[in-house]
Every structure is written in structure tokens, then in C-alpha cells.
Design an enzyme around this catalytic site. Structure first.
Site, mmCIF file in Angstrom:
data_model
loop_
_atom_site.group_PDB
_atom_site.id
_atom_site.type_symbol
_atom_site.label_atom_id
_atom_site.label_comp_id
_atom_site.label_asym_id
_atom_site.label_seq_id
_atom_site.Cartn_x
_atom_site.Cartn_y
_atom_site.Cartn_z
ATOM 1 N N CYS A 1 -11.221 -20.507 4.865
ATOM 2 C CA CYS A 1 -11.799 -20.589 3.526
ATOM 3 C C CYS A 1 -11.788 -19.256 2.803
ATOM 4 O O CYS A 1 -11.895 -19.204 1.567
ATOM 5 C CB CYS A 1 -13.225 -21.119 3.618
ATOM 6 S SG CYS A 1 -14.373 -20.012 4.493
ATOM 7 N N TYR B 1 0.854 -1.186 0.000
ATOM 8 C CA TYR B 1 0.000 0.000 0.000
ATOM 9 C C TYR B 1 0.897 1.246 0.000
ATOM 10 O O TYR B 1 2.114 1.150 -0.075
ATOM 11 C CB TYR B 1 -0.965 -0.043 1.181
ATOM 12 C CG TYR B 1 -1.999 -1.143 1.072
ATOM 13 C CD1 TYR B 1 -2.904 -1.158 0.012
ATOM 14 C CD2 TYR B 1 -2.064 -2.182 1.997
ATOM 15 C CE1 TYR B 1 -3.845 -2.177 -0.109
ATOM 16 C CE2 TYR B 1 -2.996 -3.200 1.876
ATOM 17 C CZ TYR B 1 -3.895 -3.201 0.816
ATOM 18 O OH TYR B 1 -4.811 -4.200 0.691
ATOM 19 N N ARG C 1 2.642 -2.083 10.760
ATOM 20 C CA ARG C 1 2.547 -3.386 10.098
ATOM 21 C C ARG C 1 3.457 -3.406 8.876
ATOM 22 O O ARG C 1 3.313 -2.581 7.966
ATOM 23 C CB ARG C 1 1.103 -3.700 9.697
ATOM 24 C CG ARG C 1 0.938 -5.139 9.226
ATOM 25 C CD ARG C 1 -0.489 -5.604 9.273
ATOM 26 N NE ARG C 1 -0.565 -7.046 9.038
ATOM 27 C CZ ARG C 1 -1.690 -7.751 9.083
ATOM 28 N NH1 ARG C 1 -2.834 -7.137 9.369
ATOM 29 N NH2 ARG C 1 -1.682 -9.044 8.855
#
Length: 640
Positions: free
Chosen positions: A346, A176, A223
Site C-alpha cells: 500500500c 540520484y 544499486r
């Protein structure tokens, strides 16, 4: 605390004392207003995770500016004082249940922005191609524009502090905007924001300083993607060098992960990547910085404990695991590890929803995003509920009906619960999916549910006449097209393979949907020579793109031969024949696995037609994914 002493040990991030080492990793929710403000729905979602015992809850991204980029509707913004009421309500709600809250702030998405604004080019560190549309070149930010963004971070941090937020996280990973400045692959600037590692990190370090100055005393985390996981992207050594610069800027915590949009599956690791897939990233940072490091990526209680005990990380970042079960930490604290609802990795209703700008959901936890609306409460009138079918839909319906106080009899024709999950989840990479069966079974030990195995129920069975409500969850049956030789002795159904039917060394799988592709991966991992024949132009078209990236890569790495655009026309003792763009081809194999899909098992539903108290759900209505069956079952039982 036995068994999870390190995970449950109190921790410190800067001035902030945490009751344990469990931190909810930042994840987008798409629950904000169109203007980007926090909603009651989103606040309730975060509050439930704090109430469940999470040491620190981190929000998804909130934009500090709309000066040069507009985020998609549903993502939060804190660029004006209009955000203050929502931020205050969030902090007060979290604090009311004894929790702590960190606000993640973003400078923007840059080349990764989802939708290109026709009135202005996407921004970046340099004139990089837009990720989704490389024909569009991003506009490099001017130095004065960088200064504006740094100033906006300070303003947003001040709002957060005024609202009572406990910590700030800076959104610096996955390619980003901030990461585009830090990364040599995207930063070709020749000014003070380009060139050396220190210069490329200047934007980030100025942001850290602005946040610290405007929110004194609030811990600041960052992060960082340690390895971009694509050729030409950041290596681990480069990630370590960046971490050293960031730590020296005054950070209190680094969140270590891997990935980029070029390696999207590491951003949202599916079940194929296995447990603790990014703990090595945390370990790499622990080797070079002295501040605390948080690990993320498919962490279970056991491997989170192992990572912390080994010193590979100081905190365990739990993301989707806390979507699946908001009481993840609280259940560990209470000694109830077996009661933690597994995340089946999933990605279908969490990441999958976000890809379509839909609010966050969950395949195994239908209350996500509806924490206030979907409370399971005692029914006004208690009933006798009969559930027919022990697959995921039937199991969830029985659980919720029993929680509401109803007396439940669950009938399963087979000798074990689980339905299609039982055979389909045999591969090691699907162990969390298989664990769901044990989770339901454990819940039944505390609920008024009587399980009847090896019990086939028909419309004439006494059980149907004694029931106040009947839930039909009889699932699906294999689709077997009229192909000559498909009934031969060398042909087995894909579920029979999972049940243990023997196969030869050379295997051809007829059908390249999810079940066929997963079977191919499992067989190739066992050393078999595998070919997939698929009618469509690509494999696993019904699969979320994130998971599919990993699946296709691993099939290629394991040497699985893939014939797409081919129609199976016949099966013989030596394999099968398929017709494709270049004509007919014979694929030699000792075993043919039929994976053509399934069709609804409607027999019982049709036999019960006309009765007012019958509720069919799941695959017997329309074959779908596990999460759709579970969510439908929850809603059916919630209103009984």
C-alpha cells in the site's frame, strides 16, 4: 527447505558468506538524529530483521559528505568520526543476533534533493533542472569537487570497516547524484566525466576503487536502475552497458531495479504493478555480467524462488516484505510459509511517511520503529475480551489481545471474516491484501480466540455483559446521498460489485475515490466500457501519490473515461446525469455503481455509551485506511 531450496541456499558476496539468499533491500527509515546519526530506535529496527533470519541486512542511505549538499533531517550521515559510535553499536547489535550488516553510502541526491537550500544551489552532473522545481537549475560539480566526494567515500568506508560493518552498498540508482553522472539524459559534460559510457561511469568507478582501498576485504555492491522507465531516460541496453563497466571496476554484487523520479512508481512499486515486477531488470544484467545480481520489486517467497531457480538472479532483495514481517526468512527456514505476514504494497506508512519526513511505519506491522517499545507481553491480569466486528481492526485487536494471554471471543455478523477487506480485495492486484485475512485466521489457530460467525451482537447481548473488555470494530456503512434514482434496480453499491453482483458491459461509477477507481480498473480489465464521474477535480485524492501514478496510467491505458468536476444529479434506467463546468451531461450505462464513500457505523458504540470497558476503533470511529485501523487496534489491545 522443501519448496524454497534456492532462496534458503547459502550464498557468497565477495568474501562474505551468507546463510541464505535473502537480503534486506536498502530503504530509508527517517529514524536518525537531526545531525544524521544512528539512533537506538533505528538500530533496534535493523536488528529485528537480522534476528529474523535475513541473510544480509542493508541500511538506508548514509551521506558521506555535507560539503556541497545537506540531506534532510532523519537521514543518516557518516561524514565525520561522530558517526563511529552509532556505526559500532549497529554492527555489534546485528552481530549479537548472528546477523550481517551492509551500510549504504550516498554521494547525495543532486537534482532530486527534497528541499532546496536557499544558501546554495542543488548540485548535479550538469546544469539540470531541479526535479520538484524546474525553474531552479542545478550547479554542475567541478572536477576538484568530484575528487572531494570520492575521497569522502573512502573516509566513510574506513569508518565503516573500523566499526565492524560487514559490507558497503553504493547508492547509484533512481536518478540520484551518482546516477546523474552515469546517465546521458542528465550528463552533458565534455570533460573526463562526460561523453562515453566509460567516462560517465568514471565517478562511480572511482568511488568503487576508493571504497575498496579504504575498506579492504569488505564486499561492495551497487544499486543500479537498469531502465529509467521514462521517454528519454536510460534504456535497458544502456543499463547493461553501464553494468559491464561497473562490474569490471571490482564490484561484488549489483542490485538491479528500474525507475526514476520521472517514473516514481517503479521506485516504490505499488500493488498495481504485480509480483516480481523488476525481475526482468535482474535478468538483463545476468545476461551481461558474471558477478552476482540481486532482484527486487514485489517479491513473494514463491516468485523469489522461481527467479533464483531460473537463474534470473542470485539473491532476492526483500524490502517492504521485511518491514511487514522481520521473520520473513526465518519462517521460510522453519517451514512456516503461511505464517509470513503479507506486505499489502500500500506504501501508506513506509513510503508515505518518508514523503513527509516521518519515521518509517507499516500498515500491517504496528511494531515497526517501535521494536523495543511495543513488545507484546503477557498481561498482569488476564481478562475475557469480546471483539465485535471481524474486519481488519477487529482481527488485529483479537490477535494482540490473545497474544497477551486474554481469552478472546470474536463476533462477526457476516458468514466470513475480513469485513470490508473480503469484497474490496477481490482484484488480482490486491491479492496480498486479501491474504491478510488468511494470515489472521492462521494466527488464531495457535491462540485463545473463539470466532463466532453469523453473530450479530447488540448492547443487550449476553456477550457484552460477560466481557471484561469490549472492542467495537463494526466498521462503516455506504454513504448514499439523496440523489433521485439512486435506489433504482440498475444501481449497486461498489462493495456489492466486489461481492459478485452482476454488471452490464457499459458501467458508470459514481465516485472516483480509491474504491471507485479500483473498481473501474478491475472492470476495464474485464473488457467493460467504464466511465468514472467524480465531484473533485482529480481522482483518488485520498491515495498516496506513488500508487496514484500507476493507477492513473493504467486507467488511461485501459480506456476508462473520466469526468472530474462533475456532480451526479440523477440516475435513470439508462445511466446517470451529471453537471460539470460545461453543463449537464448524460452518461449512458446499463449499470451504475455507487462509490460515494462511507460513514461510521456508530450504532453499537452509541448503544454501549456509558460503559467503562468499551473501546471503539477503526471505521466505526472515523473511516480511514486499512493501516490506520490495524495500528489503532494493535495499540488498543496492547494496553488491555
Amino acid at each position: 527447505m522443501t519448496g524454497f531450496a534456492h532462496v534458503l541456499k547459502p550464498g557468497r558476496i565477495g568474501t562474505l558468506e551468507l546463510p541464505n539468499r535473502v537480503i534486506m533491500a536498502p530503504m530509508g527509515t527517517e529514524m536518525g538524529t537531526h545531525e544524521g546519526l544512528f539512533t537506538e530506535k533505528e538500530i533496534a529496527y535493523y536488528t529485528e530483521r537480522a534476528r529474523g533470519g535475513t541473510g544480509l541486512v542493508m541500511t538506508g542511505i548514509s551521506a558521506v559528505s555535507e560539503d556541497y549538499e545537506t540531506l534532510n533531517a532523519g537521514l543518516c550521515c557518516v561524514h565525520t568520526d561522530a558517526a563511529l559510535p552509532g556505526l559500532t553499536a549497529l554492527a555489534e547489535s546485528i552481530h549479537a543476533v548472528g546477523g550481517l550488516i551492509s551500510l549504504q553510502l550516498t554521494a547525495g541526491l543532486g537534482r532530486n534533493i527534497n528541499v532546496i537550500d536557499p544558501d546554495r544551489l542543488p548540485i548535479s552532473a550538469s546544469d539540470n533542472p531541479h526535479y520538484a522545481d524546474p525553474s531552479v537549475l542545478c550547479r554542475p560539480l567541478e572536477i576538484d569537487e568530484i575528487h572531494v566526494l570520492v575521497k569522502r567515500f573512502g573516509e566513510a568506508a574506513a569508518r565503516a570497516a573500523a566499526a565492524g560493518i560487514d559490507a558497503i552498498d553504493i547508492h547509484g540508482h533512481t536518478g540520484y547524484l551518482i546516477d546523474q553522472f552515469m546517465s546521458a539524459c542528465w550528463n552533458r559534460r565534455t570533460d573526463v566525466y562526460g561523453g562515453s559510457v566509460e567516462n560517465r561511469c568514471r565517478f562511480a568507478t572511482e568511488i568503487i576503487a576508493a571504497v575498496k582501498a579504504n575498506a579492504p576485504g569488505l564486499p561492495v555492491s551497487f544499486r543500479l536502475s537498469v531502465n529509467h522507465r521514462f521517454p528519454g531516460g536510460r534504456t535497458t541496453a544502456e543499463g547493461q552497458a553501464i553494468a559491464v563497466v561497473l562490474a569490471s571496476a571490482g564490484l561484488d554484487l549489483i542490485i538491479a531495479d528500474d525507475g526514476s523520479y520521472e517514473a516514481m512508481d517503479y521506485v516504490f512499486p505499488p500493488y498495481y504493478l504485480g509480483d516480481a515486477c523488476m525481475v526482468p531488470a535482474a535478468r538483463a544484467l545476468k545476461d551481461v555480467v558474471s558477478i552476482p545480481v540481486m532482484a527486487v520489486g514485489n517479491l513473494t517467497p514463491e516468485n523469489a524462488e522461481a527467479a533464483l531457480a531460473a537463474g534470473d538472479a542470485d539473491f532476492a532483495g526483500i524490502g517492504r516484505g521485511l518491514i511487514a514481517d522481520p521473520e520473513w526468512a526465518g519462517k521460510l527456514t522453519a517451514g512456516n510459509r503461511a505464517d509470513i505476514r503479507p506486505c499489502i504494497r500500500c506504501n501508506s506508512m513506509c513510503v508515505g511517511n518518508a514523503f513527509f519526513a516521518l519515521p518509517l511505519g507499516c500498515a500491517v506491522n504496528p511494531q515497526v520503529g517501535f521494536e523495543r517499545e511495543r513488545r507484546v507481553e503477557k498481561a498482569d491480569v488476564l481478562k475475557h475480551v469480546v471483539v465485535i466486528g471481524g474486519g481488519p481492526g477487529g482481527l488485529e485487536a483479537a490477535r494482540v489481545a490473545a497474544l497477551r494471554g486474554h481469552s478472546v471471543d470474536l463476533y462477526e455478523a457476516g458468514s466470513a471474516l475480513g469485513g470490508v477487506l473480503l469484497p474490496a480485495a477481490t482484484p488480482e492486484f490486491k491479492k496480498e491484501l486479501r491474504a491478510m485475512i488468511g494470515w489472521w485466521e492462521r494466527q488464531f489457530t495457535h491462540l485463545p480466540v473463539s470466532v463466532h460467525l453469523d453473530s450479530t451482537v447488540t448492547a443487550d447481548s449476553l456477550a457484552t455483559f460477560e466481557a471484561d473488555e469490549i472492542i467495537v470494530a463494526t466498521g462503516s456503512i455506504p454513504l448514499m446521498p439523496p440523489i433521485p434514482g439512486l435506489d433504482g434496480p440498475n444501481v449497486i453499491d461498489v462493495l456489492d460489485f466486489h461481492r459478485g453482483a452482476p454488471v452490464g458491459h457499459d458501467v458508470v461509477i459514481a465516485g472516483g475515490g480509491l474504491s471507485g477507481s479500483d473498481a473501474a480498473l478491475e472492470l476495464a480489465g474485464q473488457g467493460c466500457n467504464v466511465t468514472i464521474v467524480e465531484l473533485a477535480d482529480e481522482l483518488a485524492r485520498d491515495m498516496i501519490v506513488i500508487n496514484r501514478i500507476t493507477l492513473l496510467r493504467e486507467l488511461a491505458e485501459k480506456g476508462v473515461r473520466i469526468l472530474t468536476g462533475h456532480t451526479v444529479t440523477s440516475v435513470d434506467a439508462d445511466g446517470l446525469t451529471a453537471t460539470g463546468p460545461d453543463g449537464a451531461v448524460h452518461v449512458a450505462a446499463s449499470t451504475v455503481i455507487a462509490a460515494f464513500g462511507v460513514r461510521p457505523n456508530t450504532a453499537l458504540t452509541l448503544a454501549l455509551a456509558g460503559r467503562a470497558n468499551v473501546h471503539p476503533l477503526g471505521d466505526c470511529v472515523h473511516p480511514a485506511k486499512v493501516g490506520e485501523a490495524i495500528n489503532a487496534a494493535f495499540m488498543t489491545a496492547l494496553v488491555l
